[in-house]
Design a protein around this motif. Structure first.
Motif, PDB file in Angstrom:
ATOM      1  N   VAL A 168      -0.932  -0.631  -4.656  1.00  0.00           N
ATOM      2  CA  VAL A 168      -0.668  -2.068  -4.679  1.00  0.00           C
ATOM      3  C   VAL A 168      -0.208  -2.524  -3.304  1.00  0.00           C
ATOM      4  O   VAL A 168      -0.611  -3.564  -2.822  1.00  0.00           O
ATOM      5  N   ASN A 169       0.631  -1.743  -2.676  1.00  0.00           N
ATOM      6  CA  ASN A 169       1.066  -2.065  -1.321  1.00  0.00           C
ATOM      7  C   ASN A 169       1.232  -0.782  -0.528  1.00  0.00           C
ATOM      8  O   ASN A 169       1.564   0.260  -1.068  1.00  0.00           O
ATOM      9  N   ASN A 170       0.933  -0.845   0.753  1.00  0.00           N
ATOM     10  CA  ASN A 170       1.052   0.309   1.632  1.00  0.00           C
ATOM     11  C   ASN A 170       2.272   0.149   2.524  1.00  0.00           C
ATOM     12  O   ASN A 170       2.667  -0.966   2.858  1.00  0.00           O
ATOM     13  N   CYS A 171       2.832   1.266   2.925  1.00  0.00           N
ATOM     14  CA  CYS A 171       3.932   1.255   3.870  1.00  0.00           C
ATOM     15  C   CYS A 171       3.361   0.873   5.239  1.00  0.00           C
ATOM     16  O   CYS A 171       2.518   1.585   5.774  1.00  0.00           O
ATOM     17  N   PRO A 172       3.776  -0.255   5.823  1.00  0.00           N
ATOM     18  CA  PRO A 172       3.201  -0.679   7.108  1.00  0.00           C
ATOM     19  C   PRO A 172       3.486   0.306   8.233  1.00  0.00           C
ATOM     20  O   PRO A 172       2.658   0.494   9.117  1.00  0.00           O
ATOM     21  N   ALA A 173       4.632   0.979   8.209  1.00  0.00           N
ATOM     22  CA  ALA A 173       4.945   1.955   9.257  1.00  0.00           C
ATOM     23  C   ALA A 173       4.002   3.151   9.160  1.00  0.00           C
ATOM     24  O   ALA A 173       3.502   3.640  10.177  1.00  0.00           O
ATOM     25  N   CYS A 174       3.740   3.622   7.939  1.00  0.00           N
ATOM     26  CA  CYS A 174       2.810   4.741   7.750  1.00  0.00           C
ATOM     27  C   CYS A 174       1.402   4.353   8.182  1.00  0.00           C
ATOM     28  O   CYS A 174       0.703   5.149   8.811  1.00  0.00           O
ATOM     29  N   GLU A 175       0.978   3.153   7.863  1.00  0.00           N
ATOM     30  CA  GLU A 175      -0.366   2.710   8.248  1.00  0.00           C
ATOM     31  C   GLU A 175      -0.522   2.727   9.765  1.00  0.00           C
ATOM     32  O   GLU A 175      -1.530   3.171  10.289  1.00  0.00           O
ATOM     33  N   ALA A 176       0.505   2.234  10.474  1.00  0.00           N
ATOM     34  CA  ALA A 176       0.445   2.199  11.938  1.00  0.00           C
ATOM     35  C   ALA A 176       0.417   3.613  12.509  1.00  0.00           C
ATOM     36  O   ALA A 176      -0.347   3.907  13.431  1.00  0.00           O
ATOM     37  N   LEU A 177       1.227   4.519  11.960  1.00  0.00           N
ATOM     38  CA  LEU A 177       1.271   5.889  12.458  1.00  0.00           C
ATOM     39  C   LEU A 177      -0.005   6.653  12.130  1.00  0.00           C
ATOM     40  O   LEU A 177      -0.489   7.452  12.928  1.00  0.00           O
ATOM     41  N   ALA A 178      -0.591   6.399  10.964  1.00  0.00           N
ATOM     42  CA  ALA A 178      -1.825   7.074  10.563  1.00  0.00           C
ATOM     43  C   ALA A 178      -3.007   6.630  11.416  1.00  0.00           C
ATOM     44  O   ALA A 178      -3.985   7.367  11.561  1.00  0.00           O
ATOM     45  N   ALA A 179      -2.921   5.440  11.991  1.00  0.00           N
ATOM     46  CA  ALA A 179      -4.000   4.932  12.829  1.00  0.00           C
ATOM     47  C   ALA A 179      -4.017   5.604  14.204  1.00  0.00           C
ATOM     48  O   ALA A 179      -5.027   5.555  14.903  1.00  0.00           O
ATOM     49  N   GLY A 180      -2.919   6.245  14.587  1.00  0.00           N
ATOM     50  CA  GLY A 180      -2.843   6.915  15.883  1.00  0.00           C
ATOM     51  C   GLY A 180      -3.622   8.217  15.879  1.00  0.00           C
ATOM     52  O   GLY A 180      -4.047   8.723  14.840  1.00  0.00           O
ATOM     53  N   THR A 181      -3.826   8.775  17.058  1.00  0.00           N
ATOM     54  CA  THR A 181      -4.574  10.022  17.162  1.00  0.00           C
ATOM     55  C   THR A 181      -3.700  11.242  16.884  1.00  0.00           C
ATOM     56  O   THR A 181      -4.202  12.281  16.492  1.00  0.00           O
TER      57      THR A 181
END
Length: 68
Positions: free
Chosen positions: A44-57
């Protein structure tokens, strides 16, 4: 632990957290630690901090998403 952390779907390093069992304490990419209750495909909702970190290499733990 707040209700917001409990409801948010976190991302995990596949190397540090290869196959958690239900109820195992796990640490998400953002640093939140809580019991694991299964991976949700479409939360339903994602953790915005995790999304940003997962987008990194490289994850904060030093692993990459392509390692396994």
């Amino acid at each position: 632990m707040t209700a917001e952390i409990e409801r948010a779907a976190h991302a995990y390093c596949p190397v540090c957290t290869p196959d958690p069992g239900r109820g195992d304490l796990v640490t998400a990419l953002c640093g939140a630690t809580h019991p694991f209750w299964g991976r949700r495909e479409r939360p339903v909702n994602n953790c915005p901090a995790c999304e940003a970190l997962a987008a990194g290499t490289v994850y904060p733990c030093g692993h990459t998403g392509s390692e396994r």
